[in-house]
Design an enzyme around this catalytic site. Structure first.
Site, PDB file in Angstrom:
ATOM      1  N   LYS A 104     -14.332 -18.648 -41.899  1.00 48.40           N
ATOM      2  CA  LYS A 104     -14.998 -17.411 -41.499  1.00 48.40           C
ATOM      3  C   LYS A 104     -15.272 -17.499 -39.997  1.00 48.40           C
ATOM      4  O   LYS A 104     -15.993 -18.394 -39.544  1.00 48.40           O
ATOM      5  CB  LYS A 104     -16.305 -17.220 -42.269  1.00 48.40           C
ATOM      6  CG  LYS A 104     -17.050 -15.970 -41.818  1.00 48.40           C
ATOM      7  CD  LYS A 104     -18.263 -15.690 -42.671  1.00 48.40           C
ATOM      8  CE  LYS A 104     -18.959 -14.417 -42.213  1.00 48.40           C
ATOM      9  NZ  LYS A 104     -20.135 -14.116 -43.011  1.00 48.40           N
TER      10      LYS A 104
ATOM     11  N   LYS B 268     -11.508 -14.909 -43.268  1.00 47.98           N
ATOM     12  CA  LYS B 268     -12.215 -13.703 -42.863  1.00 47.98           C
ATOM     13  C   LYS B 268     -12.442 -13.696 -41.361  1.00 47.98           C
ATOM     14  O   LYS B 268     -12.867 -14.727 -40.840  1.00 47.98           O
ATOM     15  CB  LYS B 268     -13.556 -13.679 -43.597  1.00 47.98           C
ATOM     16  CG  LYS B 268     -14.456 -12.541 -43.241  1.00 47.98           C
ATOM     17  CD  LYS B 268     -15.760 -12.712 -43.953  1.00 47.98           C
ATOM     18  CE  LYS B 268     -16.652 -11.543 -43.581  1.00 47.98           C
ATOM     19  NZ  LYS B 268     -17.956 -11.676 -44.095  1.00 47.98           N
TER      20      LYS B 268
END
Ligand code: PBG
Length: 326
Positions: free
Chosen positions: A196, A249
Site C-alpha cells: 500500500k 493499492k
C-alpha cells in the site's frame, strides 16, 4: 512468408477466441460507505455517482450487487466526529455502525462475503492508521498491533468473512492471525494490504469518510511510490505471517507491482482501484473528454492482464451491470 498478426484480429469472433483476459462480476469487490440514520444517501461530491448510505440502504445495495454476481462487499463506516478518539475506541463497540451493518448483511445474504477494513483512521481523532505519540507525532507500531487485533476479533464476531488490514504497521498480519485463531476465528481470512503506497489517489476516499490525517502524512508507514523491490519484501513477509490474499493499492499506476508480485507469489492477488482513479474517469467523462464506460472496461481488464485475481473497485456495480446486459 509474412506473419500477419491481424489475422487474429479480423472479426469479433476470432478476437473473442484468442482473448486472454476477461473481467467477470465474480472478480469484483464493491466498497461501500456506511453512515448513521435510515433511508438516506449522501452523495460524495468528489466521487460522482457514489454515496454514503444508511444501513437499511446498504443491505438493499448488497442485495442488488449479489444479484449481479458480485460475491463480496468491503465496508467502510463514516464515524461521527464526536465518537472519534486517539485510541479508536469506537471500533471496539460490538453494536457500532460497522458491526450492526455486518450483521444485517449476513442475515439478509448469508452467502455474500463481507470484508472489513482494519485500520484506526475512520475512528481516530488524529486521522492516522496507528496510535500517534502526542509528544513526537510518531506513529507507534507495536502498541497499534493490539488495537488492530482487537478490531479484527470484533469484526469477526460480528460476522466478517475477510479482514483487510490497511494500516501498514509492521508485523500486523501475524499478530492479527494469532489473535483470530486464539479467539475461535481460524476461518476468517486476511486480505493484507501488502503493498500500500503513500498516494494522493486516496483523496476522494478521505472526503467520503472525513478521515484525512489532522497533522502530517502517512509516509512513515505507507510505502514510497518510487520503490518496487520493497513490495516483494512485503510480499515475503505477508506470506510468512499467514496472509490469505495479497493486495496492491492503488491500482492503475501500480500495474508493474501487481505483475512482479504475481510472478513471486502463489497466493491470490487483489488490486484496489482506488477512489482517485474512479473520480478521474468520472470527471473526464462528465466533461465529454473520455468515454467513461469504455475506459472502465479497459482499466479493469488491465488489472486482470497484470495478474490480479480480484479487484476492489467503485465501478463494481456499473461493470457487473454492463456485463449482464451483454
Ligand atoms: C484507510 C484506507 C484508505 C483507503 C482504504 N483504507 C485511505 C488511506 O490510507 O488514507 C483508500 C481507498 C480509496 O482511496 O479508495 N486505512
Amino acid at each position: 512468408m509474412m506473419y500477419r498478426p491481424r489475422r487474429n484480429r479480423k472479426s469479433e469472433a476470432i478476437r473473442s477466441l484468442v482473448r486472454e483476459n476477461l473481467v467477470t462480476p465474480n472478480d469484483l469487490i464493491a466498497p461501500l460507505f456506511i453512515m448513521e440514520g435510515s433511508n438516506q444517501r449522501l452523495e460524495i461530491e468528489s466521487m460522482p455517482g457514489y454515496a454514503r448510505l444508511t444501513r437499511d440502504l446498504i443491505v438493499k445495495e448488497a442485495k442488488a450487487l449479489y444479484e449481479l454476481g458480485i460475491p463480496c462487499v468491503s465496508l467502510f463506516p463514516a464515524i461521527d466526529e464526536r465518537k472519534k478518539d486517539s485510541m479508536a475506541s469506537e471500533a471496539m463497540n460490538p453494536d457500532g455502525l460497522l458491526q450492526m451493518t455486518i450483521r444485517d448483511i449476513k442475515n439478509a445474504l448469508p452467502d455474500m462475503l463481507v470484508m472489513t477494513d482494519v485500520a484506526m483512521d475512520p475512528y481516530s481523532s488524529d486521522g492516522h492508521d496507528g496510535i500517534v505519540c502526542p509528544q513526537t507525532g510518531i506513529i507507534k507500531n507495536d502498541e497499534t498491533l493490539e488495537i488492530l487485533a482487537n478490531m479484527s476479533i470484533n469484526q469477526a464476531q460480528a460476522g466478517s468473512d475477510i479482514v483487510g488490514p490497511s494500516d501498514m504497521m509492521d508485523g500486523r498480519v501475524a499478530y492479527i492471525r494469532d489473535a483470530l485463531d486464539d479467539n475461535g476465528h481460524s476461518d476468517v481470512a486476511i486480505m493484507s494490504y501488502t503493498a500500500k503506497y503513500a498516494s494522493s489517489f486516496y483523496g476522494p476516499f478521505r472526503d467520503a469518510l472525513d478521515s484525512a490525517p489532522k497533522a502530517g502524512d502517512k509516509k512513515t508507514y505507507q510505502m514510497d511510490f518510487s520503490n518496487s523491490r520493497e513490495a516483494i519484501r512485503e510480499t515475503a513477509l505477508d506470506e510468512s505471517e499467514g496472509a490469505d490474499i495479497l493486495m496492491v493499492k492503488p491500482g492503475i499506476s501500480y500495474l508493474d507491482i501487481i505483475k512482479e508480485m504475481s510472478q513471486t507469489t502463489t497466493l491470490p492477488i487483489a488490486a484496489y482501484n482506488v477512489s482517485g482513479e474512479y473520480s478521474m474517469v468520472k470527471a473526464a467523462s462528465e466533461r465529454g473528454w473520455l468515454d467513461g464506460e469504455a475506459i472502465m472496461v479497459e482499466m479493469l481488464t488491465s488489472f486482470k492482464r497484470a495478474g490480479c485475481d480480484m479487484i476492489l473497485t467503485y465501478f463494481a456495480k456499473e461493470m457487473a451491470t454492463l456485463i449482464q446486459k451483454q
